[in-house]
Write a protein that holds these residues in place. Structure first.
Motif, PDB file in Angstrom:
ATOM      1  N   THR A 171       0.821  -1.210   0.000  1.00  0.00           N
ATOM      2  CA  THR A 171       0.000   0.000   0.000  1.00  0.00           C
ATOM      3  C   THR A 171       0.859   1.266   0.000  1.00  0.00           C
ATOM      4  OG1 THR A 171      -0.062   0.245   2.415  1.00  0.00           O
ATOM      5  CG2 THR A 171      -1.724  -1.205   1.424  1.00  0.00           C
ATOM      6  N   CYS A 297     -14.318  -7.292   6.374  1.00  0.00           N
ATOM      7  CA  CYS A 297     -12.887  -7.108   6.654  1.00  0.00           C
ATOM      8  C   CYS A 297     -12.775  -6.443   8.033  1.00  0.00           C
ATOM      9  CB  CYS A 297     -12.224  -6.227   5.601  1.00  0.00           C
ATOM     10  SG  CYS A 297     -12.164  -6.921   3.937  1.00  0.00           S
ATOM     11  N   HIS A 305      -2.049  -3.834  10.114  1.00  0.00           N
ATOM     12  CA  HIS A 305      -3.342  -3.765   9.424  1.00  0.00           C
ATOM     13  C   HIS A 305      -3.621  -2.377   8.852  1.00  0.00           C
ATOM     14  CE1 HIS A 305      -4.843  -7.479  11.837  1.00  0.00           C
ATOM     15  NE2 HIS A 305      -4.341  -7.833  10.672  1.00  0.00           N
ATOM     16  N   TYR A 309      -3.449  -4.396   2.728  1.00  0.00           N
ATOM     17  CA  TYR A 309      -4.775  -4.851   2.301  1.00  0.00           C
ATOM     18  C   TYR A 309      -4.803  -6.373   2.361  1.00  0.00           C
ATOM     19  CZ  TYR A 309      -4.681  -0.396  -0.376  1.00  0.00           C
ATOM     20  OH  TYR A 309      -4.569   0.896  -0.780  1.00  0.00           O
ATOM     21  N   SER A 310      -5.968  -6.920   2.532  1.00  0.00           N
ATOM     22  CA  SER A 310      -6.104  -8.372   2.431  1.00  0.00           C
ATOM     23  C   SER A 310      -6.579  -8.734   1.023  1.00  0.00           C
ATOM     24  CB  SER A 310      -7.116  -8.885   3.460  1.00  0.00           C
ATOM     25  OG  SER A 310      -8.406  -8.398   3.155  1.00  0.00           O
ATOM     26  N   MET A 313     -10.578  -8.352   0.289  1.00  0.00           N
ATOM     27  CA  MET A 313     -11.260  -7.120  -0.091  1.00  0.00           C
ATOM     28  C   MET A 313     -11.358  -7.005  -1.615  1.00  0.00           C
ATOM     29  SD  MET A 313     -10.488  -3.139   0.935  1.00  0.00           S
ATOM     30  CE  MET A 313      -8.929  -3.032   0.050  1.00  0.00           C
ATOM     31  N   ALA A 325     -16.106  -2.906   6.732  1.00  0.00           N
ATOM     32  CA  ALA A 325     -14.740  -3.040   7.238  1.00  0.00           C
ATOM     33  C   ALA A 325     -14.494  -2.123   8.429  1.00  0.00           C
ATOM     34  CB  ALA A 325     -13.741  -2.718   6.127  1.00  0.00           C
ATOM     35  N   GLN A 331      -7.423   0.143   4.119  1.00  0.00           N
ATOM     36  CA  GLN A 331      -8.682  -0.361   3.562  1.00  0.00           C
ATOM     37  C   GLN A 331      -9.789   0.685   3.668  1.00  0.00           C
ATOM     38  OE1 GLN A 331      -9.548  -3.994   5.667  1.00  0.00           O
ATOM     39  NE2 GLN A 331     -10.511  -2.977   7.392  1.00  0.00           N
ATOM     40  N   LYS A 332      -9.769   1.507   4.698  1.00  0.00           N
ATOM     41  CA  LYS A 332     -10.766   2.567   4.844  1.00  0.00           C
ATOM     42  C   LYS A 332     -10.718   3.522   3.654  1.00  0.00           C
ATOM     43  CE  LYS A 332     -11.897   6.551   7.806  1.00  0.00           C
ATOM     44  NZ  LYS A 332     -11.533   7.287   9.047  1.00  0.00           N
ATOM     45  N   VAL A 334      -9.614   3.013   0.536  1.00  0.00           N
ATOM     46  CA  VAL A 334     -10.112   2.387  -0.699  1.00  0.00           C
ATOM     47  C   VAL A 334     -11.631   2.309  -0.677  1.00  0.00           C
ATOM     48  CG1 VAL A 334     -10.195   0.242  -2.019  1.00  0.00           C
ATOM     49  CG2 VAL A 334      -8.015   1.078  -1.142  1.00  0.00           C
ATOM     50  N   ILE A 335     -12.201   1.896   0.442  1.00  0.00           N
ATOM     51  CA  ILE A 335     -13.648   1.674   0.527  1.00  0.00           C
ATOM     52  C   ILE A 335     -14.417   2.988   0.439  1.00  0.00           C
ATOM     53  CG2 ILE A 335     -15.495   0.893   2.085  1.00  0.00           C
ATOM     54  CD1 ILE A 335     -13.390  -1.258   3.041  1.00  0.00           C
TER      55      ILE A 335
END
Length: 397
Positions: A171, A297, A305, A309-310, A313, A325, A331-332, A334-335
């Motif tokens: 990332t 997620c 974390h 990213y996993s 997702m 998530a 990840q926050k 991206v979402i």
């Protein structure tokens, strides 16, 4: 016609099934490179040499002693002594134009050997290993809490980052973290998210999934360790089970924490709402996604974390599954930036319960998130897009 650039990839895992290694190697092969993969093999029945989807896999048998010693790779030199002859034989045999070492376990071995060879070297950090080690059970229990030292791994990691020609991270957040702690420039890093595609099986029996029909299913797949956040999902389900009566949770995966998780679910009286599927073949994942309304997620926040990213997702995204998530930073972003789902504050079961209620009653919103997810994956995270900088680097060798 010139021979293709030959890349020697180094992995401490048995191959297959490492998905990140697979997607990177196949992307390079598709662009005309030749990839030879060193693989420590803990499965003696696998052939020593095999070509899989164009990847020349060279397996070197590894004993249980080597496996145990790998956790001490940066505490004592035993592991390096055991594996260095194998890595050296591989490099002499393959004669690569560049080396690409996956993760930290074999990094010191490869870097020591390369001091004489002086080949271009890429360090591929799949995760922030020193940080995630701090929450591993075996690191916090005797004798691991004495023998395994995450701080020493951190110091080694800094040295590897400063030595490598290029550093691959998952990332932008991971790159920014390393820029703060190392004397490197942003252009020294290549960002490759764990955005591997879903593999669709050809011989799936619909009856395998009949028990999932007719419910509003939440889906979680992967490692079920407590740090992955499932306890807060159980607590949220307990808060909404009376009003969302066909809400269910599908768990595809397992860990050594499963007994504790099942005890938690029983105490919260939600066990009957959970499908405990255990590990399943990757080919079944598309059908689990098709039987679900939401992908989870729920990871606990920590530096690891926050900067990774996993796979899940992106696999949710590819198949149009809206994502719920925790607020881990990477990840926050991206979402929320792509409007593919919703976020709750880590550990806040009431906020998560509110999101479950909201989505349960809003099929149009789910449809919007689904459309956005597919569009985002196709325009930002297809393999032809995420590997372009790595291909560009190797193209200059």
């Amino acid at each position: 016609m010139a021979a293709p650039t030959r890349i020697g990839m180094i992995s401490d895992n048995t191959y297959p099934p490492d998905p990140r290694v697979k997607y990177e190697a196949e992307a390079l092969i598709d662009d005309g490179f030749e990839v030879h993969l060193f693989s420590l093999s803990y499965k003696s029945k696998l052939p020593e040499i095999e070509i899989i989807h164009g990847i020349h896999v060279h397996r070197y048998n590894a004993s249980r002693l080597i496996y145990k010693a790998s956790a001490l790779a940066h505490t004592f030199p035993f592991f390096r002594w055991l594996v260095a002859p194998k890595v050296r034989r591989f490099i002499q045999k393959v004669n690569p134009d560049a080396l690409h070492v996956h993760d930290m376990v074999l990094a010191e071995t490869v870097f020591q050997i390369n001091k004489k060879l002086n080949l271009p070297l890429v360090l591929d950090l799949h995760e922030n290993r020193p940080e995630i080690m701090k929450v591993y059970k075996h690191v916090n229990q005797f004798p691991g809490n004495i023998l395994i030292r995450p701080n020493r791994w951190h110091k080694k990691e800094q040295g590897y980052i400063n030595y490598a020609d290029k550093i691959v991270v998952v990332t932008g957040e991971a790159r920014d973290h390393y820029l703060q702690h190392n004397d490197r420039k942003a252009e020294d890093f290549i960002i490759i998210p764990n955005a591997g595609p879903v593999e669709v099986g050809s011989k799936i029996d619909p009856e395998d999934f009949a028990h999932l029909d007719g419910f509003f299913n939440l889906l979680y797949f992967g490692d079920t360790s407590i740090r992955r956040g499932l306890p807060v999902v159980f607590k949220a389900m307990a808060l909404v089970k009376a009003e969302c009566q066909d809400l269910r949770l599908i768990i595809v995966g397992m860990s050594s924490d499963d007994a504790e998780l099942k005890s938690m679910a029983e105490a919260l009286e939600v066990s009957h709402l959970i499908f405990w599927e255990g590990w399943q073949s990757p080919e079944k994942l598309p059908d689990y996604i098709r039987h679900s309304k939401v992908g989870l997620c729920p990871f606990r926040r920590n530096l690891h974390h926050d900067t990774t990213y996993s796979n899940k997702m992106f696999q949710y995204m590819q198949m149009g599954l809206p994502v719920v998530a925790s607020d881990c930073r990477a990840q926050k972003k991206v979402i929320l930036d792509n409007e593919i789902g919703v976020i709750y504050q880590d550990g806040d079961e009431k906020a998560l319960a509110d999101l479950f209620r909201k989505l349960y009653k809003a099929p149009k919103l789910l449809s919007t998130y689904s459309e956005n997810a597919v569009k985002t994956f196709n325009t930002k995270y297809k393999t032809t897009l995420v590997f372009k900088d790595l291909i560009k680097f190797y193209g200059k060798i």
